[in-house]
Design an enzyme around this catalytic site. Structure first.
Site, mmCIF file in Angstrom:
data_model
loop_
_atom_site.group_PDB
_atom_site.id
_atom_site.type_symbol
_atom_site.label_atom_id
_atom_site.label_comp_id
_atom_site.label_asym_id
_atom_site.label_seq_id
_atom_site.Cartn_x
_atom_site.Cartn_y
_atom_site.Cartn_z
ATOM 1 N N ARG A 169 0.874 -1.135 -0.187
ATOM 2 C CA ARG A 169 0.425 -0.008 0.057
ATOM 3 C C ARG A 169 0.904 1.189 -0.032
ATOM 4 N NH1 ARG A 169 -5.457 1.399 2.955
ATOM 5 N NH2 ARG A 169 -5.848 3.716 1.982
ATOM 6 N N ALA B 91 -13.867 2.274 1.755
ATOM 7 C CA ALA B 91 -12.895 3.071 2.370
ATOM 8 C C ALA B 91 -12.238 2.760 3.840
ATOM 9 C CB ALA B 91 -13.054 4.631 2.371
ATOM 10 N N ASP B 92 -10.953 2.728 4.137
ATOM 11 C CA ASP B 92 -10.595 2.361 5.253
ATOM 12 C C ASP B 92 -10.111 3.904 5.781
ATOM 13 O OD1 ASP B 92 -7.494 1.078 4.502
ATOM 14 O OD2 ASP B 92 -8.009 3.222 4.228
ATOM 15 N N SER B 93 -9.782 3.650 7.337
ATOM 16 C CA SER B 93 -9.606 5.085 7.628
ATOM 17 C C SER B 93 -8.513 5.948 7.046
ATOM 18 C CB SER B 93 -8.978 4.979 9.340
ATOM 19 O OG SER B 93 -7.890 4.011 9.286
#
Lengths: 327, 139
Positions: A169, B91-93
């Protein structure tokens, strides 16, 4: 709800086999159970998983848009329920108690039987039934997911928070901007000290997961623990480490920036790499009565599972690489 | 085709001249109004939430949707509306924080960390921006 990429079986009744049991976490030990959503390919299995959920959970899963996300939402609930049920089977049997309504015919705790509630800040917890309290250990759990891995961490008694993130990521925004905006000053300094911009991004992700794990362990919601108000430190013999971490010997600690009522420091952290693809950060509460040095490093056991189908212990294999804070 | 028993009028709706979808002033509500020559209309509301707040202009909401789609790498034609929650969109944080930063840059505003973390839907984000823009313009 049948996702198009799943294989439909012939119309033969599909019954789930028994759920294998698992050991209870020892004191000051965390267990991490992981699922890879890509491994769920069988439509019949997916249907059976749906049956494990409560009506409310089913509704939430079905409200999620998109097949992949829906599968993740489903597996998240299945993982929590089955992980809790596995450990309690042994405990239930060894304590010689019978909880008739909760058990299947072979004295296993039925994963469907758990009820959940949220604490006043919104953190999910098991809602123990009236009869359970005297007999069952107080299991604590926390879940985290990415689209490629879902993880559930459990302990006995100790509050726990976990966060998993894909190793690959990379934030779209500039990490130093993100850090200046959201991290504490010492953490920004640490990132700035890294020469390589890719290292900066990787360390940013590691710090992010550790900070998330802390906030989730505290269970007070994000407004109870703004990221800027605490620092995650990598320490060896009390010194601040500025070089890239290489071994698992460093202790990770949290330091609230100012005198903050809700931000406490009695927490253990660990960071590991799972199956070469994900970082997992675990934050576990330290019992204040425990003053021994042995709890400087967290004990962790890891399994990969496709509930009811396959379990694989990953601890002590190459699939789990200790990065920091682990014994 | 509502008719009220006991009174002498009936509401009849001829084939509407124009079907309007109004994204209205109360966040979370959608109303559809049919207009007929008699200027009487039936409005149908859906959605459970009702908030009296400074509601975002349609252009603001549209920009927010576009930034959200970009951050989450969704297709251009992906369905993102005011009611979409970040969680439902996957969506994550970290995504949410990046979206907020993107919005700050786009609109030239600054969002308090505590407020950023209370945003749950796309509409929440748009409304917050509208409030901040008004404050900024008033200053």
């Amino acid at each position: 709800m049948l996702p198009s990429n799943l294989v439909a079986r012939r119309l033969v009744p599909f019954a789930l086999p028994s759920l294998p049991s698992a050991p209870l976490p020892s004191p000051r030990e965390a267990h991490l159970w992981c699922v890879k959503p890509d491994e769920l390919k069988d439509a019949s299995l997916l249907q059976e998983y749906m049956k494990i959920l409560s009506p409310c959970e089913k509704e939430n899963v079905l409200s999620v848009k998109g097949e992949v996300l829906q599968k993740c939402a489903l597996l998240s609930r299945v993982l929590v329920r089955t992980t809790l049920a596995r450990c309690l089977w042994i405990e239930g049997l060894s304590s010689g108690c019978l909880f008739h309504a909760r058990l299947d015919t072979d004295y296993r705790i039925n994963p469907r039987s758990f009820k959940f509630k949220k604490n006043r800040f919104g953190k999910p917890e098991v809602e123990w039934q009236h009869n359970d309290v005297s007999f069952l250990p107080s299991l604590q759990f926390n879940v985290s997911h990415t689209s490629s891995l879902i993880a559930c961490g459990i302990t006995v008694n100790d509050p726990i928070g976990i966060d998993v993130e894909e190793k690959q990521r990379r934030p779209n925004a500039d990490v130093l901007s993100l850090a200046s905006r959201y991290f504490s000053p010492p953490e920004v300094q640490y990132l700035k000290s890294l020469v390589d911009s890719d290292s900066q991004k990787i360390e940013f992700i590691k710090l992010w997961t550790l900070k998330e794990a802390y906030v989730k362990a505290l269970g007070r919601g994000f407004s109870g623990a703004p990221f800027r108000k605490f620092t995650i430190r990598f320490e060896t013999r009390g010194d601040l480490v500025s070089e890239k971490l290489k071994t698992g010997e460093f202790r990770i600690a949290v330091e609230p920036v100012s005198d903050h009522e809700t931000l406490t420091a009695n927490w253990q952290f660990a960071l590991a790499e799972i199956t070469g693809s994900h970082f997992a950060a675990i934050c576990m509460g330290i019992d204040e009565n425990d003053t021994g040095k042995e709890h400087d490093l967290l004990k962790l056991k890891v399994w990969k599972t496709l509930p009811y189908m396959e379990d694989e212990c990953l601890s002590d294999s190459e699939a789990v690489i200790k990065i920091s804070g682990l014994s | 085709m509502a008719s009220v028993a006991g009174t002498a009028f009936a509401v009849s709706v001829r084939p509407p001249r124009r079907l309007q979808q109004v994204s209205n002033h109360l966040s979370g509500l959608k109303s559809v109004s049919f207009t007929s020559q008699r200027k009487s209309f039936v409005s149908i509301r859906s959605a459970p939430r009702f908030r009296i707040s400074c509601a975002a202009k349609p252009e603001t909401l549209e920009k927010v949707c576009s930034i959200v789609k970009k951050q989450l790498a969704l297709a251009e034609n992906a369905l993102v509306t005011g009611e979409s929650t970040f969680v439902q969109l996957g969506a994550d944080s970290l995504d949410t924080v990046e979206v907020v930063m993107g919005l700050e840059e786009e609109f030239g505003i600054s969002v308090e960390e505590e407020n950023a973390q209370t945003i749950q839907t796309v509409q929440d984000a748009a409304d917050m921006i509208e409030i901040l823009l008004e404050k900024k313009n008033a200053a």
